[in-house]
Design a protein around this motif. Structure first.
Motif, short mmCIF file in Angstrom:
data_model
loop_
_atom_site.label_atom_id
_atom_site.label_comp_id
_atom_site.label_asym_id
_atom_site.label_seq_id
_atom_site.Cartn_x
_atom_site.Cartn_y
_atom_site.Cartn_z
N LEU A 1 -8.86 5.81 -1.71
CA LEU A 1 -9.24 4.45 -1.33
C LEU A 1 -8.11 3.78 -0.54
O LEU A 1 -8.36 3.09 0.46
N LEU B 1 -15.38 9.58 -0.38
CA LEU B 1 -13.97 9.21 -0.15
C LEU B 1 -13.43 9.88 1.11
O LEU B 1 -12.68 9.26 1.88
N SER C 1 0.83 -1.21 0.00
CA SER C 1 0.00 0.00 0.00
C SER C 1 0.87 1.25 0.00
O SER C 1 0.55 2.25 -0.66
N VAL D 1 -17.19 0.74 3.43
CA VAL D 1 -17.81 1.26 2.20
C VAL D 1 -19.29 1.53 2.41
O VAL D 1 -19.82 2.60 2.05
N GLY E 1 -7.89 5.19 3.04
CA GLY E 1 -8.91 4.69 3.95
C GLY E 1 -8.60 3.32 4.52
O GLY E 1 -8.88 3.04 5.68
N VAL F 1 -9.21 9.18 -6.65
CA VAL F 1 -10.06 8.06 -6.26
C VAL F 1 -9.23 6.89 -5.73
O VAL F 1 -9.42 6.46 -4.58
N PRO F 2 -8.28 6.33 -6.51
CA PRO F 2 -7.49 5.22 -5.95
C PRO F 2 -6.62 5.65 -4.77
O PRO F 2 -6.40 4.87 -3.83
N ALA G 1 -13.46 -3.73 5.03
CA ALA G 1 -13.55 -2.79 3.92
C ALA G 1 -14.98 -2.62 3.44
O ALA G 1 -15.45 -1.50 3.20
N TRP H 1 -14.91 8.01 3.94
CA TRP H 1 -14.25 6.70 3.98
C TRP H 1 -12.91 6.77 4.71
O TRP H 1 -12.58 5.91 5.55
#
Length: 654
Positions: A404, A458, A351, A430, A407, A400-401, A426, A461
């Motif tokens: 994500l 987001l 990550s 969501v 989060g 966006v990615p 996850a 999140w």
């Protein structure tokens, strides 16, 4: 005589910087401990002389010594004292001297606070910083001295400080920004010293990380205040417009953010070593590139300082020497670097690696959009424009990615995670994020676009992921308070930084989607309605400031018949330069800003006004503040105050 003392102090600082560049480097190469131990004294000495020089510039500005060209060009007798101090970095020469103050101060701090480092590494770090100091001091003494005289003929009044810079934000914005810029030179110095030493182990990352975090915190704070200044001072209600100079500060911030995450991986797991060094080199190289953009005269901007091509050529040459030399050293050493840790696909390491990729791609996008128009024009191919739509579209795709990952990142563990428990968490996050976002937006607004919904979700999140991780960690203990105490400052810095990003993402999405504005023509007693607020124009009154005169439009804002606030939007005429400036009136709040700008008086006697309603705009600056605090929190982590001890005998043998 006093300005000459300031110049002579810089000469002495230059001499000490030259010695700082040579003595410890030669001592480290030959194993001469005496030469290495001279480095801290040289670092502190050059800092003191630079501070003396800067103090003299402030003094001659405060006493209105217009025999000094810099004072005559950037100050005046009617300028308030606090803006006289600000004027010392309001022009090119003074700003470069401020850079030297920051550079020498960081160097002295490293010298004084790195006593537990092995002498070889400590000497090389200070030697690299000395080399950088030599470059900028040579530039200041040779091409940008703020102490040049106008004798025997000098003006009795100065030209005044640019009215755009006569704002509280500009008192603190440049120093904070330079603290971040120059602070990244410490990360650069540690990386180069580690390459020279040949010991790219976990230890150098641990030593470098707190310095990098603090520099990143200052840079974040400087960018945040700069955005707030543009919003409040320029009078058009915008907070970021992808100006090349704004981009010049954003690029090193993006790479420094990647560097922080990579340093964590190198320190904890012994991985990404060569990548971490490359990021440290790149981050400071982008700081130098930003300096070149601002001071070369190749762009026109409200933020740009210089228009002298010779100065730009010097900075470009220095940039090429620093970047070229460091990359050459990196190329020679990188084959010797081996990563130690092992990890699976579903892990925190992956990550962090993905996080780095997104940040570097974002940097390349900003770099392309900033430099391509300049290069295109310099090559004689005509002018092209890469504007706001390009940057907004590209960042909308990347966010966006990236969000994500933010989060879910706190829930990931090192080495490997089990898929099923993580997937359950996850999916739960969501569902909760979508439900909360839908309840929030559809209860507040009639229409919600997909892009606004996704961006806000987001942000929610990211916050929910951070809260879930806190809950899991603190409930391990029987007593929740003990669970909180067990978490390190680095952990709380991570959480705070992620929550800050969430506020920025949600704030940008909501203020972009739901900000409304209206241009009106009004006379005393007229009203205009915008959203649920009624604006009643009470007329215009004369104003007089210390170095300006003008008019203030008085507007009462009502909601359901009750006065909410009274706004005073000003139109100023500055006495010395006879420049008109708009001072917007802002009623700020946690959930919305009411923003008013006064225009010109029309032929029929009415006044033109621009009214803005900007929801959640403060969330962006709140997010920036939280992110910057996260950078400073790491210094309080006990791990970075416990350094391994080395004996001088052992060091002398290295």
């Amino acid at each position: 005589m006093i300005p000459e003392i300031g110049y002579f102090s810089l000469v002495l600082a230059m001499a000490l910087s030259l010695l700082l560049c040579i003595f410890p480097m030669w001592g480290a190469y030959t194993g001469n401990l005496r030469l290495m131990r001279a480095a801290p004294s040289l670092a502190v000495g050059q800092c003191l002389f630079v501070l003396v020089s800067f103090a003299i510039l402030i003094y001659v500005t405060l006493i209105d010594d217009f025999t000094v060209a810099y004072v005559a060009h950037h100050s005046s007798t009617s300028l308030p004292w606090y803006y006289k101090v600000t004027s010392t970095w309001g022009g090119h020469e003074g700003a470069i001297l401020l850079w030297l103050v920051m550079q020498s101060s960081w160097t002295a701090l490293v010298a004084l606070m790195s006593k537990s480092l092995p002498w070889v590494l400590r000497a090389r770090v200070l030697g690299v910083l000395g080399f950088l100091g030599v470059g900028f001091m040579l530039y200041t003494l040779w091409m940008s001295s703020p102490f040049e005289r106008l004798l025997p003929y000098f003006p009795v009044e100065g030209r005044d400080l640019n009215p755009l810079l006569q704002d509280p934000g500009m008192i603190i914005h440049p120093p904070l920004l330079y603290m971040g810029y120059v602070g990244l030179s410490v990360s650069f110095a540690f990386a180069i010293a580690a390459l020279l030493t040949g010991k790219l182990d976990n230890t150098w990352a641990k030593w470098s990380r707190p310095w990098t975090m603090v520099a990143w915190g200052f840079l974040t704070l400087g960018i945040t205040i700069g955005s707030w200044w543009a919003y409040s001072e320029l009078g058009w209600g915008g907070w970021w417009f992808w100006d090349p100079v704004e981009n010049a500060s954003l690029m090193p911030w993006l790479v420094a953010t990647a560097l922080l995450h990579s340093l964590a991986s190198t320190e904890k797991r012994g991985i990404f070593k060569s990548w971490t060094v490359l990021l440290a080199i790149t981050a400071f190289s982008l700081c130098l590139l930003g300096t070149f953009i601002v001071r070369s005269g190749i762009i026109v901007s409200v933020h740009a300082f210089a228009t002298d091509p010779d100065r730009g050529l010097f900075i470009l040459t220095f940039l090429l020497v620093v970047v070229g030399g460091s990359l050459a050293l990196y190329a020679m050493r990188v084959s010797e670097v081996k990563s130690e840790g092992r990890y699976k696909l579903l892990s925190r390491e992956v990550s962090l690696w993905a996080n780095n990729i997104f940040l570097v791609v974002a940097t390349l996008i900003v770099l392309l959009g900033t430099l391509l128009p300049m290069i295109h024009k310099e090559l004689g191919l005509g002018s092209i424009s890469i504007g706001v739509p390009f940057f907004n579209q590209m960042f909308s795709v990347l966010i966006v990615p990236f969000a994500l990952l933010l989060g879910i990142a706190p829930l990931l563990r090192w080495k490997q995670n089990k898929l099923t428990p993580l997937a359950k968490k996850a999916l739960g996050l969501v569902a909760a994020a979508l439900l909360l976002t839908a309840s929030w937006l559809y209860s507040s607004y009639d229409t919600v676009s997909i892009l606004t919904f996704v961006a806000t979700a987001l942000g929610v999140w990211i916050v929910l992921g951070a809260l879930l991780d806190i809950f899991e960690k603190v409930t391990v203990e029987k007593h929740i308070l003990n669970g909180f105490k067990r978490q390190s400052m680095s952990y709380w810095a991570m959480i705070l930084g992620h929550v800050g990003i969430a506020f920025v993402v949600a704030g940008v999405a909501l203020t972009s989607a739901y900000s409304v504005e209206r241009s009106v023509s009004m006379k005393a007693g007229d009203t205009a309605v915008l959203n649920e607020y009624t604006y009643r124009f009470e007329g215009v009154k004369e104003i007089r400031g210390p170095n300006y005169s003008g008019h203030a439009g008085v507007v009462n804002v009502l909601k359901e018949g009750n006065i909410v606030t009274e706004l005073y939007a000003e139109k100023r005429l500055y006495d010395v330069g006879m420049q008109f400036m708009t001072e917007a009136a802002i009623d700020d709040g946690f959930f919305r800003d009411l923003y008013l700008a006064l225009g010109e008086q029309l032929s029929n006697g009415n006044w033109s006004l621009r009214i803005y309603h900007k929801p959640y705009v403060r969330w962006m600056w709140l997010g920036g503040l939280l992110i910057s605090i996260a950078g400073f929190l790491v210094v309080a982590d006990k791990r970075y105050r416990r350094r391994p001890k080395y004996t001088e005998t052992a060091e002398a043998k290295i």
